[in-house]
Design a protein around this motif. Structure first.
Motif, PDB file in Angstrom:
ATOM      1  N   GLY A 129       0.835  -1.187   0.000  1.00 25.22           N
ATOM      2  CA  GLY A 129       0.000   0.000   0.000  1.00 25.22           C
ATOM      3  C   GLY A 129       0.870   1.238   0.000  1.00 25.22           C
ATOM      4  N   LEU A 130       0.477   2.230  -0.759  1.00 22.90           N
ATOM      5  CA  LEU A 130       1.247   3.465  -0.880  1.00 22.90           C
ATOM      6  C   LEU A 130       0.361   4.623  -0.428  1.00 22.90           C
ATOM      7  N   ASP A 131       0.688   5.219   0.726  1.00 19.69           N
ATOM      8  CA  ASP A 131      -0.080   6.331   1.279  1.00 19.69           C
ATOM      9  C   ASP A 131       0.725   7.614   1.114  1.00 19.69           C
ATOM     10  N   LEU A 132       0.100   8.618   0.520  1.00 21.11           N
ATOM     11  CA  LEU A 132       0.763   9.906   0.307  1.00 21.11           C
ATOM     12  C   LEU A 132      -0.011  10.981   1.061  1.00 21.11           C
ATOM     13  N   TRP A 133       0.639  11.583   2.038  1.00 20.01           N
ATOM     14  CA  TRP A 133       0.091  12.720   2.772  1.00 20.01           C
ATOM     15  C   TRP A 133       0.820  13.967   2.256  1.00 20.01           C
ATOM     16  N   SER A 134       0.072  14.875   1.612  1.00 20.44           N
ATOM     17  CA  SER A 134       0.714  15.996   0.939  1.00 20.44           C
ATOM     18  C   SER A 134      -0.002  17.296   1.255  1.00 20.44           C
ATOM     19  N   ARG A 135       0.781  18.386   1.331  1.00 22.85           N
ATOM     20  CA  ARG A 135       0.194  19.711   1.493  1.00 22.85           C
ATOM     21  C   ARG A 135      -0.551  20.130   0.223  1.00 22.85           C
ATOM     22  N   ASN A 136       0.064  19.838  -0.916  1.00 28.16           N
ATOM     23  CA  ASN A 136      -0.495  20.268  -2.201  1.00 28.16           C
ATOM     24  C   ASN A 136      -1.232  19.100  -2.846  1.00 28.16           C
ATOM     25  N   VAL A 137      -2.489  18.930  -2.514  1.00 26.16           N
ATOM     26  CA  VAL A 137      -3.253  17.796  -3.033  1.00 26.16           C
ATOM     27  C   VAL A 137      -3.667  18.020  -4.484  1.00 26.16           C
ATOM     28  N   ALA A 138      -3.511  19.240  -5.006  1.00 24.78           N
ATOM     29  CA  ALA A 138      -3.921  19.507  -6.386  1.00 24.78           C
ATOM     30  C   ALA A 138      -2.843  19.136  -7.397  1.00 24.78           C
ATOM     31  N   ASP A 139      -1.608  18.883  -6.957  1.00 24.38           N
ATOM     32  CA  ASP A 139      -0.515  18.565  -7.871  1.00 24.38           C
ATOM     33  C   ASP A 139      -0.334  17.050  -7.939  1.00 24.38           C
ATOM     34  N   PRO A 140      -0.640  16.424  -9.084  1.00 29.97           N
ATOM     35  CA  PRO A 140      -0.526  14.963  -9.178  1.00 29.97           C
ATOM     36  C   PRO A 140       0.854  14.478  -9.582  1.00 29.97           C
ATOM     37  N   SER A 141       1.796  15.379  -9.868  1.00 32.36           N
ATOM     38  CA  SER A 141       3.083  14.958 -10.424  1.00 32.36           C
ATOM     39  C   SER A 141       3.871  14.096  -9.445  1.00 32.36           C
ATOM     40  N   LEU A 142       3.907  14.479  -8.159  1.00 32.59           N
ATOM     41  CA  LEU A 142       4.660  13.698  -7.184  1.00 32.59           C
ATOM     42  C   LEU A 142       4.058  12.306  -7.034  1.00 32.59           C
ATOM     43  N   GLY A 143       2.745  12.221  -7.009  1.00 31.48           N
ATOM     44  CA  GLY A 143       2.104  10.914  -6.904  1.00 31.48           C
ATOM     45  C   GLY A 143       2.421  10.013  -8.086  1.00 31.48           C
ATOM     46  N   ASP A 144       2.514  10.589  -9.293  1.00 28.59           N
ATOM     47  CA  ASP A 144       2.865   9.783 -10.469  1.00 28.59           C
ATOM     48  C   ASP A 144       4.283   9.236 -10.362  1.00 28.59           C
ATOM     49  N   VAL A 145       5.210  10.060  -9.891  1.00 22.31           N
ATOM     50  CA  VAL A 145       6.598   9.611  -9.732  1.00 22.31           C
ATOM     51  C   VAL A 145       6.678   8.484  -8.710  1.00 22.31           C
ATOM     52  N   LEU A 146       5.991   8.638  -7.590  1.00 27.04           N
ATOM     53  CA  LEU A 146       6.017   7.614  -6.545  1.00 27.04           C
ATOM     54  C   LEU A 146       5.386   6.313  -7.032  1.00 27.04           C
ATOM     55  N   ARG A 147       4.289   6.432  -7.755  1.00 25.89           N
ATOM     56  CA  ARG A 147       3.592   5.235  -8.235  1.00 25.89           C
ATOM     57  C   ARG A 147       4.478   4.432  -9.201  1.00 25.89           C
ATOM     58  N   ARG A 148       5.180   5.125 -10.082  1.00 27.28           N
ATOM     59  CA  ARG A 148       6.066   4.429 -11.023  1.00 27.28           C
ATOM     60  C   ARG A 148       7.238   3.780 -10.301  1.00 27.28           C
ATOM     61  N   ALA A 149       7.826   4.507  -9.348  1.00 33.11           N
ATOM     62  CA  ALA A 149       8.986   3.970  -8.639  1.00 33.11           C
ATOM     63  C   ALA A 149       8.616   2.738  -7.818  1.00 33.11           C
ATOM     64  N   VAL A 150       7.533   2.813  -7.081  1.00 30.20           N
ATOM     65  CA  VAL A 150       7.109   1.675  -6.257  1.00 30.20           C
ATOM     66  C   VAL A 150       6.662   0.512  -7.143  1.00 30.20           C
ATOM     67  N   GLY A 151       5.987   0.793  -8.237  1.00 28.70           N
ATOM     68  CA  GLY A 151       5.569  -0.275  -9.137  1.00 28.70           C
ATOM     69  C   GLY A 151       6.740  -1.002  -9.754  1.00 28.70           C
ATOM     70  N   GLN A 152       7.775  -0.262 -10.168  1.00 27.39           N
ATOM     71  CA  GLN A 152       8.954  -0.905 -10.742  1.00 27.39           C
ATOM     72  C   GLN A 152       9.671  -1.757  -9.698  1.00 27.39           C
ATOM     73  N   ARG A 153       9.794  -1.246  -8.474  1.00 26.54           N
ATOM     74  CA  ARG A 153      10.445  -2.025  -7.412  1.00 26.54           C
ATOM     75  C   ARG A 153       9.631  -3.264  -7.068  1.00 26.54           C
ATOM     76  N   LEU A 154       8.319  -3.151  -7.118  1.00 30.92           N
ATOM     77  CA  LEU A 154       7.450  -4.293  -6.836  1.00 30.92           C
ATOM     78  C   LEU A 154       7.651  -5.397  -7.868  1.00 30.92           C
ATOM     79  N   ARG A 155       7.835  -5.033  -9.121  1.00 28.51           N
ATOM     80  CA  ARG A 155       8.072  -6.034 -10.163  1.00 28.51           C
ATOM     81  C   ARG A 155       9.442  -6.695  -9.990  1.00 28.51           C
ATOM     82  N   VAL A 156      10.433  -5.903  -9.600  1.00 29.80           N
ATOM     83  CA  VAL A 156      11.763  -6.474  -9.373  1.00 29.80           C
ATOM     84  C   VAL A 156      11.729  -7.491  -8.240  1.00 29.80           C
ATOM     85  N   ILE A 157      11.030  -7.156  -7.159  1.00 34.28           N
ATOM     86  CA  ILE A 157      10.921  -8.096  -6.036  1.00 34.28           C
ATOM     87  C   ILE A 157      10.212  -9.371  -6.470  1.00 34.28           C
TER      88      ILE A 157
END
Length: 427
Positions: A129-157
């Motif tokens: 599970g990936l939980d993101l607590w952010s001040r700027n909830v209107a900016d989706p860019s950080l969430g996209d970066v995190l989702r790709r990074a965690v997804g790639q690591r999940l596939r490697v595992i």
């Protein structure tokens, strides 16, 4: 025809001699330049967000996120800055929030006691599970970066659990496709020049929208002002209704054409000075295969279709307030085709867009955006005939309606409007 040209020149000179006309020419490029530069400057000077990552799985997701937010190749700006929370390891998500949430809620300036986001990676069955607590909830860019990074690591595992050696995993991660796009028209690689016809069509559609939008107010104000001062009644004694309407439409078209011509000239000079190759490509695309005539056909047809409607509406309005009540719904209708223009560039042969191209209010915009795919001649001919036929129908309705509205002294009355049409039919 001479009287229509005199009316056009009169209206044109009435706008050109005003200070607002020249201010609009000078300030619009300045405003666009300031808007573009401040947007880029704001993106560069704003500090990257400071985030804290709590990996409750112990599977290296924090390291994957650290690599993902690092500066990209050729760039010195990271997607985010990683903060390392002090203290003992986190026990669970509640412990993370109890210790880091105060740093999210602080209102002080950026510093070591202030966080912009907290990322929690926690076990969740076979995945995480990936939980993101952010001040700027209107900016989706950080969430996209995190989702790709965690997804790639999940596939490697997952591959590691399947028994793939670490060195083989590293080699797989380095694999990247070398894609080359080709165009069946030229048989070569796709370049910017291949995309220019679609971009030129989109630019023409937006230019038409701007001309109609600015010209609508001019036409309405001109007709209302001359109607209230009885100038229209004087004009009707010396010129026919079609001559008056054509003169006003032509005069406003020359005004907006002058403004657009100045802007296009400035843009062409800038391209020739700073991007001569791009300017040469744009010119070649416009002159090839009748592209310029194709775009001009729908531009002129679309302008005449909308301008005739605005002149007729203006004749039935006594004040600018009345005109605004009618102009608002018309602007909403005019904005609908613009929504489909971007889709027409990406999906020019979509059944819905092909069907909408036959609807007159959509025709000049969608057919311009579809210029890159060279629509069949029968579609060009058919949509053109329908567009000019609707313009002719508008003129047939507008001539008696304009005369009736110009001579009336009351508010807009739908019964008066239809009565003028009935007199036209019985004449």
């Amino acid at each position: 025809m001479i009287r229509a040209l005199r009316i056009a020149w009169r209206d044109y000179f009435a706008y050109v001699r005003t200070p607002g006309f020249w201010l609009s020419i000078l300030l619009m490029p300045v405003g666009l330049g300031v808007f573009g530069s401040t947007t880029l400057l704001a993106g560069r000077i704003s500090p990257p967000p400071v985030i804290a990552v709590a990996d409750l799985t112990g599977q290296g997701y924090d390291q994957a996120i650290a690599r993902a937010i690092a500066p990209a190749e050729g760039d010195d700006r990271p997607a985010a800055t990683l903060a390392a929370p002090s203290g003992p390891p986190f026990r669970d998500a509640a412990d993370v929030l109890s210790r880091l949430r105060p740093m999210l809620e602080t209102t002080g300036p950026p510093g070591p006691s202030r966080l912009d986001a907290v990322v929690i990676v926690r076990p969740q069955g076979e995945t995480v599970g990936l939980d993101l607590w952010s001040r700027n909830v209107a900016d989706p860019s950080l969430g996209d970066v995190l989702r790709r990074a965690v997804g790639q690591r999940l596939r490697v595992i997952g591959l590691q659990k399947a028994g793939l050696p670490p060195e083989r995993l590293a080699a797989i991660e380095r694999l990247k496709p070398q894609m080359t796009s080709f165009s069946p028209k030229g048989g070569g690689k796709v370049s910017l020049r291949d995309k220019l016809p679609g971009l030129a069509g989109f630019a023409m559609g937006m230019l038409l929208w701007m001309v109609v939008l600015t010209g609508a107010g001019m036409l309405l104000n001109s007709v209302i002002e001359e109607k209230s001062s009885r100038i229209l009644e004087v004009l009707l004694t010396s010129a026919s209704v079609p001559e008056i309407m054509f003169g006003k439409i032509l005069g406003v078209a020359c005004v907006t054409g002058t403004v657009m011509g100045v802007w296009i000239t400035v843009g062409a000079v800038a391209l020739a000075a700073f991007q001569p190759a791009l300017g040469a490509d744009i010119l070649a695309v416009l002159l090839a295969h009748g592209m310029l005539g194709y775009l001009a056909l729908y531009f002129v047809g679309g302008y005449l279709m909308f301008a005739t409607l605005y002149v007729t509406v203006g004749a039935f309005c006594e004040t600018a307030r009345e005109a605004q009540t009618l102009l608002g719904p018309m602007m909403i209708v005019l904005s609908i085709p613009v929504v489909f223009m971007s889709q027409a560039i990406m999906h020019p042969d979509a059944p819905l867009l092909s069907a909408l191209a036959w609807v007159p209010i959509f025709t000049p915009f969608i057919m311009a955006a579809r210029a890159a795919v060279d629509p069949p001649w029968w579609q060009v001919a058919g949509t053109t005939v329908i567009m000019f036929a609707v313009t002719g129908l508008e003129l047939w309705v507008a001539v008696p309606a304009f005369k009736s509205g110009a001579l009336s002294t009351g508010r807009f009355d739908i019964r008066v409007f239809f009565a003028s049409l009935m007199r036209r039919e019985t004449a």
